[in-house]
Every structure is written in structure tokens, then in C-alpha cells.
Design an enzyme around this catalytic site. Structure first.
Site, PDB file in Angstrom:
ATOM      1  N   HIS A 211      -9.406   0.207   5.575  1.00 36.42           N
ATOM      2  CA  HIS A 211      -8.097   0.409   6.196  1.00 36.42           C
ATOM      3  C   HIS A 211      -8.262   1.308   7.414  1.00 36.42           C
ATOM      4  O   HIS A 211      -9.187   2.120   7.474  1.00 36.42           O
ATOM      5  CB  HIS A 211      -7.131   1.050   5.192  1.00 36.42           C
TER       6      HIS A 211
ATOM      7  N   ASN B 187       0.848  -1.184   0.000  1.00 37.44           N
ATOM      8  CA  ASN B 187       0.000   0.000   0.000  1.00 37.44           C
ATOM      9  C   ASN B 187       0.893   1.247   0.000  1.00 37.44           C
ATOM     10  O   ASN B 187       1.644   1.477   0.951  1.00 37.44           O
ATOM     11  CB  ASN B 187      -0.895  -0.035   1.251  1.00 37.44           C
ATOM     12  N   LEU B 188       0.809   2.043  -1.043  1.00 38.98           N
ATOM     13  CA  LEU B 188       1.657   3.234  -1.138  1.00 38.98           C
ATOM     14  C   LEU B 188       1.077   4.429  -0.382  1.00 38.98           C
ATOM     15  O   LEU B 188       1.735   5.473  -0.286  1.00 38.98           O
ATOM     16  CB  LEU B 188       1.878   3.611  -2.609  1.00 38.98           C
ATOM     17  N   LYS B 189      -0.140   4.281   0.155  1.00 32.73           N
ATOM     18  CA  LYS B 189      -0.796   5.354   0.908  1.00 32.73           C
ATOM     19  C   LYS B 189      -0.687   6.670   0.126  1.00 32.73           C
ATOM     20  O   LYS B 189      -0.923   6.698  -1.077  1.00 32.73           O
ATOM     21  CB  LYS B 189      -0.208   5.451   2.314  1.00 32.73           C
TER      22      LYS B 189
ATOM     23  N   GLU C 199      -4.907  -5.969  11.279  1.00 34.57           N
ATOM     24  CA  GLU C 199      -3.929  -4.891  11.425  1.00 34.57           C
ATOM     25  C   GLU C 199      -4.187  -4.088  12.703  1.00 34.57           C
ATOM     26  O   GLU C 199      -4.951  -3.129  12.663  1.00 34.57           O
ATOM     27  CB  GLU C 199      -4.013  -3.915  10.248  1.00 34.57           C
TER      28      GLU C 199
ATOM     29  N   ALA D 173       3.314  -1.221   3.932  1.00 31.96           N
ATOM     30  CA  ALA D 173       3.375   0.082   3.275  1.00 31.96           C
ATOM     31  C   ALA D 173       4.778   0.666   3.360  1.00 31.96           C
ATOM     32  O   ALA D 173       5.565   0.595   2.419  1.00 31.96           O
ATOM     33  CB  ALA D 173       2.345   1.033   3.888  1.00 31.96           C
ATOM     34  N   SER D 174       5.123   1.243   4.512  1.00 32.32           N
ATOM     35  CA  SER D 174       6.351   2.040   4.615  1.00 32.32           C
ATOM     36  C   SER D 174       7.615   1.239   4.357  1.00 32.32           C
ATOM     37  O   SER D 174       8.608   1.784   3.882  1.00 32.32           O
ATOM     38  CB  SER D 174       6.429   2.713   5.993  1.00 32.32           C
TER      39      SER D 174
ATOM     40  N   GLY E  75       3.318  -3.236  10.533  1.00 35.86           N
ATOM     41  CA  GLY E  75       4.708  -3.412  10.939  1.00 35.86           C
ATOM     42  C   GLY E  75       5.517  -4.392  10.110  1.00 35.86           C
ATOM     43  O   GLY E  75       6.689  -4.629  10.415  1.00 35.86           O
TER      44      GLY E  75
ATOM     45  N   ILE F  17       0.834  -0.058  13.131  1.00 38.49           N
ATOM     46  CA  ILE F  17       1.015   0.388  11.753  1.00 38.49           C
ATOM     47  C   ILE F  17       2.118   1.440  11.673  1.00 38.49           C
ATOM     48  O   ILE F  17       2.118   2.421  12.426  1.00 38.49           O
ATOM     49  CB  ILE F  17      -0.301   0.952  11.183  1.00 38.49           C
TER      50      ILE F  17
END
Length: 214
Positions: free
Chosen positions: A85, A6-8, A133, A194-195, A173, A138
Site C-alpha cells: 500500500h 481498508n480500515l487503516k 492507486e 478506506a475513508s 477516492g 487517496i
């Protein structure tokens, strides 16, 4: 295992990440997908990577300014969509409506949930998968599979008790191949992150590390 990135709304180059993901998927044989901002869906899909929307609204064509219509997401090349989400929470009735919209155009679906109880409620609506999640993990780099593995195993059991055809993914995470391996050992069939990729200096190297144990 399915790896969904997920690139948010991170300031990364979505096409660069998508190209890296496509290459890693081709080289490893692991299913890897990217969920960019809606405006970037077509450009990401054109790289050949499996492409997911970050959200679709529980709506059909009509007077819905500012909405994300499932039909337009599919036309842009999306294969699936995230729903609910923790940064885009929906009521159960809205989740049900968004699932219907996604089904209408053939999008795969993953419904996010905070805990096993929410996983059970989401699974009852009939998505393709649910992702557990815990929101407090997160973006922390501490995976739920290590911080609280019972959450994952309980989520797997909760979903199976409602509908054993619904896959369970592990989110929050996830950032390394060890995290992915731990999630699989706990019964998850995919990971949502994501990150760990979107903020990486070298997205391809980050993805290669994720899929290496697989």
C-alpha cells in the site's frame, strides 16, 4: 466485483464495520471484505466477514521483533492480505517475499501499485490481484476512475499483458456506488477503499450505497 475496505488506523469500531460489511455481503450477494489493524484481525474474523490483513512481512518464524508474520495472520482468521500500500511501501524483492509468505499459509493477495508500469511489475510476481492507486487521489473522495480513467484501463491492459489471470482492482477516492460502477466499466474486477466506509457515520448505509449498482 470485490469490495475491500481498508480500515487503516482510523478511529472507527472495526467490529461494527465488519458486522455491517457481513450483513451487506449476505443481503446483496456481493463479495465484501474488511482489512483491520493486525490487533483486530481475530475479532473482525469472528463476525463472519471476509477478513484481510493490511500487511504481512517477507519473513518466517524467527527473531523478527515488531514484524507481522503470515502464520499468525492466518491463525487469527485472515483470508488474505494487502501488500505494498502507498502508506506501507515495499521493494520488489520484499513484495516477492511477502507473496511467498502469504502463499505458504494460503492467504489471497492484492499488491497495490501507483501506475500501470508498477502494475505490470507487480503482476509479474504472481499475486491474485493488483490494485492501481495513484497516491495523490487517496483520501480525496475523487476516484481515479473519474479523475484519470486511462490509468485504470492502462493498468488492466498492463496486467493482462504480463499475466491475464491477475485481477485488477481500482483504488484511491472510491466512495460511492457510481464510483464502483465506473471502475467496473473500465475493466476493474474489484475496488479498494478506506475513508468512504471507515469514516462514515453509518458504515452499513455507506456499504449499501457502494454495492447498490451491483
Amino acid at each position: 466485483m470485490f469490495v475491500l475496505v481498508n480500515l487503516k488506523a482510523y478511529p472507527c469500531d472495526p467490529v461494527e464495520v465488519a458486522e455491517a460489511a457481513h450483513e451487506v455481503a449476505e443481503e446483496s450477494g456481493v463479495r465484501v471484505a474488511v482489512a483491520p489493524q493486525a490487533a483486530d484481525l481475530r475479532a473482525v474474523a469472528e463476525t463472519g466477514v471476509e477478513t484481510w490483513a493490511q500487511h504481512v512481512d517477507p519473513l518466517a518464524h524467527g527473531s523478527h521483533t515488531g514484524s507481522t508474520l503470515a502464520e499468525r495472520v492466518a491463525d487469527a482468521g485472515a483470508d488474505g492480505t494487502l501488500l505494498n500500500h502507498s502508506e506501507r511501501r515495499l521493494k520488489l524483492a520484499e513484495i516477492d517475499g511477502s507473496l511467498s509468505a502469504a502463499e505458504r499459509v494460503g492467504l489471497d493477495t492484492v499488491v497495490c501499485a501507483n501506475n500501470p508500469e508498477q502494475v505490470a511489475a507487480a503482476a509479474a510476481l504472481g499475486p491474485d490481484a493488483v490494485a492501481v492507486e495513484p497516491p495523490e487521489l487517496i483520501g480525496t473522495g475523487t476516484p481515479v476512475s473519474k479523475a484519470d480513467p486511462d490509468v485504470v484501463t492502462d493498468a488492466v491492459e498492463a496486467a493482462a499483458a504480463v499475466d491475464d489471470s491477475v485481477d485488477v482492482y481500482c483504488g484511491a477516492g472510491i466512495s460511492t456506488g457510481d464510483d464502483v460502477e465506473s471502475a467496473a466499466e473500465l475493466g476493474a474486477t474489484g475496488v479498494l477503499l478506506a475513508s468512504g466506509v471507515a469514516k462514515a457515520d453509518d458504515p452499513k448505509a455507506a456499504l449499501e450505497d457502494l454495492v447498490e449498482p451491483l
